[in-house]
Design an enzyme around this catalytic site. Structure first.
Site, PDB file in Angstrom:
ATOM      1  N   LYS A 181      -6.027 -16.446   1.317  1.00  0.00           N
ATOM      2  CA  LYS A 181      -6.544 -16.269  -0.439  1.00  0.00           C
ATOM      3  C   LYS A 181      -6.000 -14.486  -1.063  1.00  0.00           C
ATOM      4  O   LYS A 181      -5.831 -14.369  -0.777  1.00  0.00           O
ATOM      5  CB  LYS A 181      -7.887 -15.253   0.605  1.00  0.00           C
ATOM      6  CG  LYS A 181      -9.390 -15.135  -0.910  1.00  0.00           C
ATOM      7  CD  LYS A 181      -9.106 -14.557  -1.679  1.00  0.00           C
ATOM      8  CE  LYS A 181      -8.651 -13.081  -2.390  1.00  0.00           C
ATOM      9  NZ  LYS A 181      -8.757 -12.724  -2.896  1.00  0.00           N
ATOM     10  N   GLU A 256      -3.146  -4.152   7.196  1.00  0.00           N
ATOM     11  CA  GLU A 256      -1.882  -3.363   6.772  1.00  0.00           C
ATOM     12  C   GLU A 256      -2.198  -2.613   5.570  1.00  0.00           C
ATOM     13  O   GLU A 256      -2.864  -2.690   4.456  1.00  0.00           O
ATOM     14  CB  GLU A 256      -0.640  -4.408   6.159  1.00  0.00           C
ATOM     15  CG  GLU A 256       0.266  -3.607   6.303  1.00  0.00           C
ATOM     16  CD  GLU A 256       1.171  -2.418   4.716  1.00  0.00           C
ATOM     17  OE1 GLU A 256       0.174  -1.316   4.484  1.00  0.00           O
ATOM     18  OE2 GLU A 256       1.814  -3.729   3.965  1.00  0.00           O
ATOM     19  N   CYS A 290       2.748   0.152  -0.958  1.00  0.00           N
ATOM     20  CA  CYS A 290       2.195   0.958  -0.104  1.00  0.00           C
ATOM     21  C   CYS A 290       3.358   2.137   1.185  1.00  0.00           C
ATOM     22  O   CYS A 290       2.621   2.929   1.612  1.00  0.00           O
ATOM     23  CB  CYS A 290       1.134   0.554   1.263  1.00  0.00           C
ATOM     24  SG  CYS A 290       2.183  -0.969   1.824  1.00  0.00           S
ATOM     25  N   GLU A 391      -3.476   8.293  -1.847  1.00  0.00           N
ATOM     26  CA  GLU A 391      -2.302   7.613  -2.335  1.00  0.00           C
ATOM     27  C   GLU A 391      -2.742   7.597  -3.861  1.00  0.00           C
ATOM     28  O   GLU A 391      -3.589   6.867  -4.449  1.00  0.00           O
ATOM     29  CB  GLU A 391      -2.750   6.021  -1.822  1.00  0.00           C
ATOM     30  CG  GLU A 391      -0.787   5.285  -1.506  1.00  0.00           C
ATOM     31  CD  GLU A 391      -1.674   3.856  -1.098  1.00  0.00           C
ATOM     32  OE1 GLU A 391      -2.634   3.349  -0.634  1.00  0.00           O
ATOM     33  OE2 GLU A 391      -0.257   3.254  -0.243  1.00  0.00           O
TER      34      GLU A 391
HETATM   35  P1  ADP Z   1      -6.496  -3.535  -4.618  1.00  0.00           P
HETATM   36  O1  ADP Z   1      -7.701  -2.406  -4.510  1.00  0.00           O
HETATM   37  O2  ADP Z   1      -5.560  -2.515  -4.379  1.00  0.00           O
HETATM   38  O3  ADP Z   1      -6.293  -3.693  -5.303  1.00  0.00           O
HETATM   39  P2  ADP Z   1      -8.351  -4.301  -2.361  1.00  0.00           P
HETATM   40  O4  ADP Z   1      -7.984  -3.970  -0.854  1.00  0.00           O
HETATM   41  O5  ADP Z   1      -9.373  -4.436  -3.311  1.00  0.00           O
HETATM   42  O6  ADP Z   1      -6.891  -4.171  -3.212  1.00  0.00           O
HETATM   43  O7  ADP Z   1      -7.132  -6.361  -2.673  1.00  0.00           O
HETATM   44  C1  ADP Z   1      -6.849  -6.721  -1.765  1.00  0.00           C
HETATM   45  C2  ADP Z   1      -7.158  -8.362  -1.384  1.00  0.00           C
HETATM   46  O8  ADP Z   1      -8.528  -7.880  -0.936  1.00  0.00           O
HETATM   47  C3  ADP Z   1      -7.504  -8.786  -2.431  1.00  0.00           C
HETATM   48  O9  ADP Z   1      -6.586 -10.397  -1.978  1.00  0.00           O
HETATM   49  C4  ADP Z   1      -8.391  -9.315  -2.750  1.00  0.00           C
HETATM   50  O10 ADP Z   1      -9.022 -10.331  -3.448  1.00  0.00           O
HETATM   51  C5  ADP Z   1      -9.134  -8.826  -1.815  1.00  0.00           C
HETATM   52  N1  ADP Z   1     -10.393  -8.508  -1.411  1.00  0.00           N
HETATM   53  C6  ADP Z   1     -11.448  -7.204  -2.096  1.00  0.00           C
HETATM   54  N2  ADP Z   1     -12.589  -6.960  -1.752  1.00  0.00           N
HETATM   55  C7  ADP Z   1     -12.496  -7.956  -0.861  1.00  0.00           C
HETATM   56  C8  ADP Z   1     -13.685  -8.731   0.221  1.00  0.00           C
HETATM   57  N3  ADP Z   1     -14.811  -7.187   0.394  1.00  0.00           N
HETATM   58  N4  ADP Z   1     -13.428  -8.956   0.999  1.00  0.00           N
HETATM   59  C9  ADP Z   1     -12.540  -9.681   1.306  1.00  0.00           C
HETATM   60  N5  ADP Z   1     -11.214  -9.280   0.488  1.00  0.00           N
HETATM   61  C10 ADP Z   1     -11.361  -7.716  -0.936  1.00  0.00           C
END
Ligand code: ADP
Length: 487
Positions: A181, A256, A290, A391
């Site tokens: 995903k 990570e 990161c 960060e």
């Molecule tokens: P950033 O804030 O850097 O965008 P995220 O942790 O939100 O980092 O995003 C990293 C990944 O996690 C992306 O693929 C995002 O779609 C996914 N993501 C965000 N929210 C959720 C959630 N509630 N459950 C699963 N995956 C998520």
């Protein structure tokens, strides 16, 4: 619009359950260019039903794939690797268009991402087991490492190719299927990877890429008892949520998460090398990695000299659309990212820091429609400013003054995170002492660049669990089986 030499690499459907397909309800979301706001493509907004179909398809694919020899798995992976390099120009252009980094950096990422595939294609043949001398007669104790089963990956937007290949390649090499995903901001690179995997002859459901609602897809993957392993790279908040969601099925997990890398310049450092390292570590990808230096600690005696050398190097960065010639600093991923950098700058200034360069959003001329923030240098940043705690994920070099080795080690370790750290020193005793004292999964000693497919990447403390790359990267996708064979 995007014009590719190999137009099939711009996919606007997801690849799952054996075919390129849309969402059941035909819902889609758009992908934007962060440099100018242009809509690049629309991709399917998949949900629970489609995710469940992908999981079932992966389960069926697993049984055949795990029985292939390591050599066969490795050969197919190498074909995928080779195709990435054949299509390097297109992949780099896609990457820059949806993510923003300058083309030269994007080309570097294509090669870096492909290198993970080659590495794990080779490592597939070295999934060794062991035998243990039996404590009783007429018995052999055999330990094997076996593929874990259906794997899933949730990946971020800052390295839209490399964060995928370093999960998918070891999963496949170990004998597992993988469902990816990708981040909503950068699905096009992920879909191009799936296209190339098809062209390489990797059987259909071993790599599925499902675009869509992160919450729903994430919850479905986590809840599934068929999915045996989840690998996530992203924010600490989402990582913690997924950790909890995986408890119900006791899934193996790699996380990570965020970092807050200290970058320490001791008074015996080679200052030119330290400036070069700081530039690479701080400003690569406009500060959106990161492992980016987040707080730069410079010892009193060399503080002013370091600042004088750093300022011209930062001034020389050319901000703009990453596809344009000569641009060395691209946009940030979105407006929220710009706001966070601005907040960190304001906070530091309020606490008495001095603004030496940048410090503001850039909106002039061709930058008007993009998310640009000026490369920024702050000096005399107090050790308790927000930028030293959180960060920034942006082009802000925050310089803190320190006096003693003991003091800076305490400052560096005073964080819930422990991903990367860096320090510059030419004193051999200090090099070993400080390397040992720093609480981080990776340490750059006299270098600002540490990432390579051959070494284990990962964090301590709340920066994560598990390692990617290196021989350790394969363990994440294997389970140990012990058999007592008596006769
Ligand atoms: P950033 O804030 O850097 O965008 P995220 O942790 O939100 O980092 O995003 C990293 C990944 O996690 C992306 O693929 C995002 O779609 C996914 N993501 C965000 N929210 C959720 C959630 N509630 N459950 C699963 N995956 C998520």
């Amino acid at each position: 619009m995007l014009t590719l030499k190999h137009p099939e690499l711009l996919r606007q459907q997801a690849f799952f359950a054996g075919e390129w397909a849309d969402a059941d309800a035909h819902a889609r979301f758009s992908v934007h260019n962060p440099a100018n706001g242009e809509v690049l493509a629309h991709v399917p907004l998949l949900g629970e039903a489609e995710t469940l179909r992908a999981i079932e398809a992966a389960r069926l694919a697993w049984h055949a794939w795990r029985r292939q020899t390591a050599a066969t798995r490795g050969k197919l992976l190498m074909r995928w690797h080779d195709l990435m390099l054949v299509h390097l120009d297109d992949l780099a252009l896609l990457l820059t268009s949806e993510q923003g980094k300058p083309l030269a950096e994007a080309r570097g990422e294509v090669a870096y991402a492909a290198a993970y595939i080659a590495w794990f294609a080779e490592e597939a043949r070295r999934i060794y087991g062991e035998t243990i001398p039996s404590p009783v007669a007429d018995r052999q104790l055999v330990v094997t490492r076996e593929p874990i089963g259906v794997c899933a990956a949730i990946t971020p937007w800052n390295f839209p190719l490399a964060m995928i290949t370093r999960k998918v390649a070891p999963a496949l090499a170990a004998g597992n299927p993988m469902i990816v995903k990708p981040a909503e901001a950068t699905p096009l690179s992920a879909l191009a990877l799936a296209q190339l995997a098809q062209e390489a002859g990797i059987p259909g459901n071993l790599l599925q890429v499902i675009t869509g609602d992160p919450k729903v897809i994430g919850a479905t993957l986590c809840a599934s008892e068929v999915v045996r392993k989840l690998s996530f790279t992203g924010s600490t908040a989402v990582g913690k949520l997924l950790y909890g969601q995986c408890a119900g099925s006791v899934k193996k997990l790699s996380l990570e998460l965020g970092g807050n890398a200290p970058f320490i310049v001791f008074d015996d450092a080679d200052l030119d090398a330290a400036v070069q390292g700081a530039m690479a570590s701080k400003f690569r990808n406009s500060g959106q990695t990161c492992v980016c230096a987040n707080r730069i600690y410079v010892q009193d005696a060399v503080y002013d000299a370091f600042v004088e050398k750093l300022l011209p190097a930062v001034s020389a960065l050319r901000v703009g659309n990453g596809t344009h010639d000569g641009v060395t600093a691209g946009p940030l991923i979105n407006e929220a990212a710009c706001n966070k950098v601005a907040e960190h700058v304001q906070d530091a200034l309020q606490r008495g820091a001095a603004l030496r360069l940048g410090g503001e959003r850039l909106r002039g001329g061709e930058l008007a429609q993009g998310h640009f923030f000026a490369p920024t240098v702050l000096t005399e940043v107090p050790a308790d400013a927000r930028v030293t705690r959180e960060e920034t994920f942006g082009p802000l070099a925050a310089l803190v003054r320190f006096r003693t080795e003991e003091e800076v080690i305490a400052l560096a370790n005073d964080s819930p995170f422990g991903l990367a750290s860096y320090f510059y020193s030419r004193d051999i005793g200090r090099v070993h002492r400080v390397k040992e004292a720093l609480e981080s999964g990776m340490v750059g000693v006299n270098t600002g660049l540490i990432s390579t497919e051959v070494a284990p990447f990962g964090g301590m403390k709340q920066s994560g669990i598990g390692r990617e790359g290196g021989r350790q990267g394969l363990d994440e996708y294997l389970v140990t089986k012990y058999a007592a064979v008596a006769w």
